[in-house]
Design a protein around this motif. Structure first.
Motif, short mmCIF file in Angstrom:
data_model
loop_
_atom_site.label_atom_id
_atom_site.label_comp_id
_atom_site.label_asym_id
_atom_site.label_seq_id
_atom_site.Cartn_x
_atom_site.Cartn_y
_atom_site.Cartn_z
N GLY A 215 -4.08 22.74 -14.20
CA GLY A 215 -4.06 22.72 -15.74
C GLY A 215 -2.88 22.61 -16.34
N ILE A 216 -1.92 21.77 -15.66
CA ILE A 216 -0.69 21.21 -16.29
C ILE A 216 -0.71 19.82 -16.75
CG2 ILE A 216 1.85 20.99 -15.97
CD1 ILE A 216 0.90 23.93 -16.28
N ALA A 217 -0.39 19.43 -18.06
CA ALA A 217 -0.36 18.14 -18.35
C ALA A 217 0.80 17.33 -17.93
CB ALA A 217 -0.36 17.95 -19.73
N GLU A 218 0.63 16.24 -16.96
CA GLU A 218 1.84 15.63 -16.39
C GLU A 218 1.88 14.13 -17.04
OE1 GLU A 218 2.25 17.49 -11.81
OE2 GLU A 218 0.80 15.84 -12.22
N ILE A 219 3.21 13.86 -17.50
CA ILE A 219 3.41 12.48 -17.98
C ILE A 219 3.56 11.52 -16.67
CG2 ILE A 219 5.06 10.94 -19.10
CD1 ILE A 219 5.54 13.27 -21.24
N LYS A 220 2.81 10.76 -16.61
CA LYS A 220 2.70 9.62 -15.40
C LYS A 220 3.61 8.34 -15.70
CE LYS A 220 0.64 12.34 -12.37
NZ LYS A 220 1.23 12.85 -11.14
N TRP A 221 3.39 8.04 -17.10
CA TRP A 221 4.08 6.59 -17.48
C TRP A 221 4.16 6.58 -18.98
CZ3 TRP A 221 1.39 3.01 -20.83
CH2 TRP A 221 1.98 1.85 -20.79
N GLN A 222 5.31 6.07 -19.35
CA GLN A 222 5.82 5.89 -20.63
C GLN A 222 6.11 4.42 -20.84
OE1 GLN A 222 8.20 9.30 -21.46
NE2 GLN A 222 7.03 9.91 -23.06
N LYS A 223 6.14 3.94 -22.00
CA LYS A 223 6.62 2.48 -22.28
C LYS A 223 6.98 2.38 -23.84
CE LYS A 223 5.69 -2.44 -22.05
NZ LYS A 223 4.57 -3.52 -21.79
N ASP A 224 8.30 1.95 -24.12
CA ASP A 224 8.57 1.79 -25.50
C ASP A 224 8.25 0.46 -25.67
OD1 ASP A 224 10.02 1.51 -27.94
OD2 ASP A 224 11.81 1.43 -26.87
N THR A 225 7.30 0.11 -26.79
CA THR A 225 6.60 -0.98 -26.94
C THR A 225 7.61 -1.73 -28.17
OG1 THR A 225 5.43 -0.01 -28.88
CG2 THR A 225 4.46 -0.11 -26.70
N LEU A 226 8.65 -0.99 -28.62
CA LEU A 226 9.69 -1.59 -29.39
C LEU A 226 10.83 -2.28 -28.54
CD1 LEU A 226 9.74 1.07 -32.25
CD2 LEU A 226 8.41 -0.94 -32.02
N GLY A 227 10.84 -1.97 -27.33
CA GLY A 227 11.73 -2.78 -26.71
C GLY A 227 13.09 -1.91 -26.12
N GLU A 228 13.48 -0.99 -27.01
CA GLU A 228 14.87 -0.52 -26.77
C GLU A 228 15.07 0.21 -25.40
OE1 GLU A 228 17.72 2.41 -29.08
OE2 GLU A 228 16.83 0.75 -30.17
N ASN A 229 14.11 1.05 -25.10
CA ASN A 229 14.29 2.15 -24.10
C ASN A 229 13.30 1.59 -22.66
OD1 ASN A 229 15.92 3.63 -25.40
ND2 ASN A 229 14.26 4.53 -26.48
N GLY A 230 12.58 0.44 -22.54
CA GLY A 230 12.00 0.00 -21.50
C GLY A 230 10.93 0.90 -21.24
N GLU A 231 10.62 1.29 -19.95
CA GLU A 231 9.55 1.92 -19.26
C GLU A 231 9.87 2.78 -18.41
OE1 GLU A 231 5.37 -0.06 -17.13
OE2 GLU A 231 7.09 -1.36 -18.00
N ALA A 232 8.84 3.84 -17.93
CA ALA A 232 9.23 4.74 -17.03
C ALA A 232 7.89 5.08 -16.37
CB ALA A 232 9.94 6.09 -17.72
N GLY A 233 7.83 5.07 -15.04
CA GLY A 233 6.70 5.66 -14.27
C GLY A 233 5.90 4.54 -13.88
N LYS A 234 4.63 4.69 -13.46
CA LYS A 234 3.63 3.54 -13.05
C LYS A 234 2.39 3.53 -13.97
CE LYS A 234 0.88 2.11 -8.97
NZ LYS A 234 0.48 2.53 -7.63
N GLU A 235 2.48 2.21 -14.34
CA GLU A 235 1.63 1.94 -15.50
C GLU A 235 0.10 2.30 -14.97
OE1 GLU A 235 0.13 -1.43 -18.78
OE2 GLU A 235 1.70 -1.75 -17.58
N PRO A 236 -0.81 2.74 -15.56
CA PRO A 236 -2.13 3.06 -15.02
C PRO A 236 -2.90 1.85 -15.18
CG PRO A 236 -2.08 4.05 -16.98
CD PRO A 236 -0.55 3.55 -16.75
N LYS A 237 -4.10 1.73 -14.34
CA LYS A 237 -5.25 0.77 -14.47
C LYS A 237 -5.85 0.98 -16.10
CE LYS A 237 -6.15 0.18 -9.55
NZ LYS A 237 -7.23 0.36 -8.59
N PRO A 238 -6.36 -0.17 -16.54
CA PRO A 238 -7.06 0.02 -17.80
C PRO A 238 -8.15 0.90 -17.69
CG PRO A 238 -6.68 -2.34 -17.34
CD PRO A 238 -6.15 -1.54 -16.11
N PHE A 239 -8.60 1.72 -18.86
CA PHE A 239 -9.72 2.59 -18.80
C PHE A 239 -11.01 1.81 -18.84
CE2 PHE A 239 -7.41 6.28 -21.14
CZ PHE A 239 -6.77 6.70 -20.04
N GLY A 240 -11.15 0.80 -19.40
CA GLY A 240 -12.38 0.18 -19.64
C GLY A 240 -13.00 0.72 -20.66
#
Length: 296
Positions: A215-240
Motif C-alpha cells: 500500500g505504499i505509493a512508489e515513484i517509478k519514473w519522472q520527466k521534466d518536460t521543460l527540459g532543465e532537470n532531465g529524466e529519472a527512472g524507467k519510463e513505463p509503457k503507454p497505458f492505451g
C-alpha cells in the motif's frame, strides 16, 4: 453527498489531538521509514530499542476519541465501538485499559508536545495493524479505518480506490525531480479499469506512480518536460485506454474524461465547485460503465 464522495474527501486525513509537556528519552534514533495509513511520518522515535508511534498520527475518528485530563496529566483514549477506555501517563511503562494495567514495551514518551507509544500496544490493544517491508525498510501502521481503506485500495470500489491512491505519500526510490514550472492544474491519468498505477502531471513534471503490495505509493519514473532537470527512472509503457481527471484548484474546476488508444480525449464531465458545493475536495469521479480489472 454520496457515501464514496465523503470517503474520498476525507481519505487519509491525519489530525493532531494531544498536547502535553516534555521529558528526557532513554534513547532516541530515527528508525526505518514509517507510514501510518499510507502517510509518511517524518517524526518517529526509537525508545529502549522499541519503535514508537506518534499518537496524534494514529488518528481514527470512527474508532477513537482522544482527550487530555490536565489535573492528573492523563491521556485518555475512548473506543466506543469496542467499549474500551485507555489511560496513559508520560513516563509510565504501563497503560490502564478498562481499569486493568497492561505492560508496555517502552514508557509513554512525550517530546516537544507530542506523545509516542509502542507499536505493539497500537496493534495488540488499540486494534491497529502493523506490516513490514524488509527490503525497503518500511514500517507500515494502519488504524482500523486505515485497514478498511487498504482493503478498498486493493480490491474495492474503483473510484474510491483511486481517490485513496492519489492521497498516499509518494516515495522516491532514488532521484526525485521537483516541479518548477507555472500553472495551477494537476492532471491524474489511470489505465482504464485500474487504481494502483497512474501518471500525475504538474507544472511541467510528469511522474509515474505504482502502489505496491504493502500500500505504499512508489515513484517509478519522472520527466521534466521543460527540459532543465532531465529524466529519472524507467519510463513505463503507454497505458492505451485511460481515464483522466484534471483539477484546476485556482478556478476550483474539475474536468474528467477518457482517452482512447490513439490518444484522443473525450470529455465526460465538468464540475464547477463554486456552484456544486457537494464536490468540494473531490478529484476522482466514477466513470459510467467502467469495471475494475486490477483487484488483488
Amino acid at each position: 453527498m454520496k457515501k464514496w464522495m465523503k470517503a474520498a474527501a476525507a481519505a487519509l486525513t491525519v489530525a493532531g489531538v494531544l498536547s502535553a509537556g516534555t521529558t528526557s528519552l532513554a534513547a532516541s534514533a530515527q528508525p526505518s521509514k514509517m507510514f501510518i495509513n499510507g502517510v509518511y511520518q517524518e517524526d518517529v522515535l526509537v525508545v529502549n530499542d522499541r519503535t514508537m508511534v506518534q499518537l496524534r498520527a494514529f488518528n481514527d475518528p470512527k474508532s477513537f476519541v482522544y482527550s487530555y485530563e490536565t489535573a492528573t496529566k492523563t491521556i485518555i483514549i475512548h473506543n466506543p465501538v469496542q467499549k474500551m477506555t485507555v489511560h496513559l501517563k508520560n513516563g509510565l511503562k504501563t497503560a490502564e485499559v478498562n481499569g486493568k494495567n497492561v505492560k508496555l514495551d517502552a514508557p509513554v514518551t512525550v517530546k516537544a508536545g507530542r506523545t509516542y507509544i509502542p507499536v505493539r500496544f497500537v496493534t495488540e490493544t488499540l486494534g491497529g495493524k502493523v506490516d513490514y517491508d524488509n527490503g525497503a525498510k518500511h514500517i507500515i501502521v494502519r488504524t482500523p479505518t486505515g485497514e478498511e481503506q487498504f482493503k478498498t485500495l486493493k480490491n474495492g470500489d474503483l473510484a474510491e480506490a483511486r481517490a485513496l491512491a492519489i492521497n498516499l505519500t509518494r516515495v522516491s526510490n532514488g532521484t526525485e525531480i521537483a516541479p518548477y514550472g507555472e500553472g495551477f492544474t494537476t492532471t491524474y491519468r489511470f489505465p482504464k479499469g485500474e487504481a494502483l498505477r497512474y501518471f500525475i502531471s504538474y507544472k511541467g513534471l510528469e511522474t509515474y506512480v505504482e502502489i505496491n503490495a504493502k500500500g505504499i505509493a512508489e515513484i517509478k519514473w519522472q520527466k521534466d518536460t521543460l527540459g532543465e532537470n532531465g529524466e529519472a527512472g524507467k519510463e513505463p509503457k503507454p497505458f492505451g485506454e485511460s481515464v483522466t481527471f484534471i483539477d484546476n484548484f485556482m478556478a476550483d474546476m474539475l474536468n474528467y474524461g477518457s482517452v482512447d488508444s490513439t490518444g484522443k480525449y473525450t470529455e465526460l464531465g465538468v464540475i464547477n465547485r463554486y456552484i456544486d458545493k457537494e464536490y468540494a475536495n473531490v478529484i476522482i469521479m466514477p466513470i459510467d460503465g467502467e469495471t475494475r480489472t486490477d483487484a488483488r
